[in-house]
Design an enzyme around this catalytic site. Sequence first.
Site, PDB file in Angstrom:
ATOM      1  N   SER A  78       0.801  -1.231   0.000  1.00 56.74           N
ATOM      2  CA  SER A  78       0.000   0.000   0.000  1.00 56.74           C
ATOM      3  C   SER A  78       0.833   1.281   0.000  1.00 56.74           C
ATOM      4  O   SER A  78       0.275   2.355  -0.250  1.00 56.74           O
ATOM      5  CB  SER A  78      -0.929   0.010   1.209  1.00 56.74           C
ATOM      6  OG  SER A  78      -2.001  -0.850   0.968  1.00 56.74           O
ATOM      7  N   LYS A  81       0.606   3.417  -2.973  1.00 55.40           N
ATOM      8  CA  LYS A  81      -0.560   4.291  -3.179  1.00 55.40           C
ATOM      9  C   LYS A  81      -0.173   5.765  -3.091  1.00 55.40           C
ATOM     10  O   LYS A  81      -0.814   6.627  -3.694  1.00 55.40           O
ATOM     11  CB  LYS A  81      -1.649   3.955  -2.156  1.00 55.40           C
ATOM     12  CG  LYS A  81      -2.212   2.545  -2.335  1.00 55.40           C
ATOM     13  CD  LYS A  81      -3.116   2.109  -1.187  1.00 55.40           C
ATOM     14  CE  LYS A  81      -3.609   0.678  -1.380  1.00 55.40           C
ATOM     15  NZ  LYS A  81      -4.347   0.156  -0.223  1.00 55.40           N
ATOM     16  N   TYR A 206      -2.610  -2.286 -10.606  1.00 52.81           N
ATOM     17  CA  TYR A 206      -2.599  -2.086  -9.149  1.00 52.81           C
ATOM     18  C   TYR A 206      -1.735  -3.157  -8.462  1.00 52.81           C
ATOM     19  O   TYR A 206      -0.883  -2.844  -7.627  1.00 52.81           O
ATOM     20  CB  TYR A 206      -4.049  -2.094  -8.639  1.00 52.81           C
ATOM     21  CG  TYR A 206      -4.170  -2.184  -7.136  1.00 52.81           C
ATOM     22  CD1 TYR A 206      -4.004  -1.053  -6.334  1.00 52.81           C
ATOM     23  CD2 TYR A 206      -4.427  -3.402  -6.510  1.00 52.81           C
ATOM     24  CE1 TYR A 206      -4.101  -1.142  -4.948  1.00 52.81           C
ATOM     25  CE2 TYR A 206      -4.528  -3.498  -5.136  1.00 52.81           C
ATOM     26  CZ  TYR A 206      -4.351  -2.363  -4.357  1.00 52.81           C
ATOM     27  OH  TYR A 206      -4.431  -2.455  -2.994  1.00 52.81           O
ATOM     28  N   TYR A 257      -4.511   3.361   7.955  1.00 50.48           N
ATOM     29  CA  TYR A 257      -5.868   2.799   7.893  1.00 50.48           C
ATOM     30  C   TYR A 257      -6.668   3.109   9.146  1.00 50.48           C
ATOM     31  O   TYR A 257      -6.582   4.215   9.672  1.00 50.48           O
ATOM     32  CB  TYR A 257      -5.811   1.288   7.623  1.00 50.48           C
ATOM     33  CG  TYR A 257      -5.129   1.034   6.319  1.00 50.48           C
ATOM     34  CD1 TYR A 257      -5.758   1.383   5.138  1.00 50.48           C
ATOM     35  CD2 TYR A 257      -3.857   0.518   6.269  1.00 50.48           C
ATOM     36  CE1 TYR A 257      -5.126   1.205   3.932  1.00 50.48           C
ATOM     37  CE2 TYR A 257      -3.227   0.328   5.060  1.00 50.48           C
ATOM     38  CZ  TYR A 257      -3.868   0.676   3.895  1.00 50.48           C
ATOM     39  OH  TYR A 257      -3.246   0.504   2.710  1.00 50.48           O
ATOM     40  N   VAL A 275       1.273  -3.966   3.716  1.00 48.89           N
ATOM     41  CA  VAL A 275       1.142  -5.270   4.370  1.00 48.89           C
ATOM     42  C   VAL A 275       2.390  -6.159   4.268  1.00 48.89           C
ATOM     43  O   VAL A 275       2.448  -7.196   4.913  1.00 48.89           O
ATOM     44  CB  VAL A 275      -0.077  -6.100   3.897  1.00 48.89           C
ATOM     45  CG1 VAL A 275      -1.358  -5.630   4.538  1.00 48.89           C
ATOM     46  CG2 VAL A 275      -0.174  -6.167   2.399  1.00 48.89           C
TER      47      VAL A 275
HETATM   48  O1  DON Z   1      -4.420  -4.912  -2.188  1.00 45.69           O
HETATM   49  C1  DON Z   1      -3.878  -5.415  -1.207  1.00 45.69           C
HETATM   50  O2  DON Z   1      -4.527  -6.013  -0.353  1.00 45.69           O
HETATM   51  C2  DON Z   1      -2.379  -5.268  -1.063  1.00 45.69           C
HETATM   52  N1  DON Z   1      -1.743  -5.288  -2.354  1.00 45.69           N
HETATM   53  C3  DON Z   1      -2.029  -3.983  -0.369  1.00 45.69           C
HETATM   54  C4  DON Z   1      -2.696  -3.812   0.981  1.00 45.69           C
HETATM   55  C5  DON Z   1      -1.862  -3.111   1.986  1.00 45.69           C
HETATM   56  O3  DON Z   1      -0.681  -2.972   1.882  1.00 45.69           O
HETATM   57  C6  DON Z   1      -2.556  -2.665   3.212  1.00 45.69           C
HETATM   58  N2  DON Z   1      -1.573  -2.180   4.163  1.00 45.69           N
HETATM   59  N3  DON Z   1      -1.425  -2.077   5.268  1.00 45.69           N
END
Ligand code: DON
Length: 321
Positions: A78, A81, A206, A257, A275
């Site tokens: 994320s 982003k 994405y 978040y 993540v």
């Molecule tokens: O779309 C997803 O679930 C992952 N590629 C990214 C989510 C993420 O990194 C949330 N972070 N804390």
Amino acid sequence: MDNEIVKGMSSMLQVLTKQKRLKQWINEIQPISKKGRLATYIPQLGTANPDALGIVICPLDGDVLAEGNTSTPFTLQSISKVITLALALMDHGPDKVFSHVGMEPTGDPFNSIVKLEMMKPSKPLNPMINAGAIAVSSLIKGKNADEKFERILDLTRKLLNNPGITYSEDVYWSEWETGDRNRALAYFMRETKVIEGDVEEIVSLYFKHCSIEVTCFDLAQLGYVLANYGRNQRGEQLMPADVTRVVHSFMVTCGMYNGSGEFAIKVGIPAKSGVAGGILASVPQKMGIGVYGPALNEKGNSICGVLLLQKLSEAWNLSIF
Ligand code: DON
């Protein structure tokens, strides 16, 4: 003794003291990784060493500090982003971008679908949650999917001051095979006209930018550019200062978040987590910070990374509030 020599020795001593404190904090905090969990919903992320913990600090004036597992590669997830939002803002300006995605935090998990149906108009609440980031990815300019990704990669390499940056195919395919929730978000948003075009192509873009591979050093460089209002160490303006203001605001309100409020109170530094265990942090006009610790807390943020940033913020008085 010559004044310059005394100054030099005292600044060297300060660096050594800071370095020693970082080492102590890492040793203290690292065992807490046992209370966290790897993000196994993307199976390839489950192969990381859950005990890893590292930090790199890149001050606007002063020496770089690095301690712990600083050269272990991990994927942005994320944190990417932040980069795609900056690129979309540079491609289109804020009016167009914010006609597709909102500016408000959400108390829901990062991959939640619930608000998409409840909000009228149904655009995602902000660009840091998955739905919002997918909507932002759909806006990136380029004549085809490859060119769009090349443009994201090119900006990433510049911001991270690392021309060798690329993406992990293993992580990309791992998420591609298991990313049906993100596909569901994207198909829902096409039905409600938030995004248009080929949904599979948009989610692949994405997944790809989430799979860009970095180290703590790279994240600290990105933090530096944001903290320096868009300029890198060579003084090149890589993004307008206005864009860094928007990005910092989202990092404060939505970057961690549904843990963003607690993080603002306890740490008070604009930050964005991923993540895979990375945290990008930027203290405006002071420093960029990159942290890595793949064991996550229940909100999906690095459990040890958050604690390490809290220690740092308290000891060095870094809260912006
Ligand atoms: O779309 C997803 O679930 C992952 N590629 C990214 C989510 C993420 O990194 C949330 N972070 N804390």
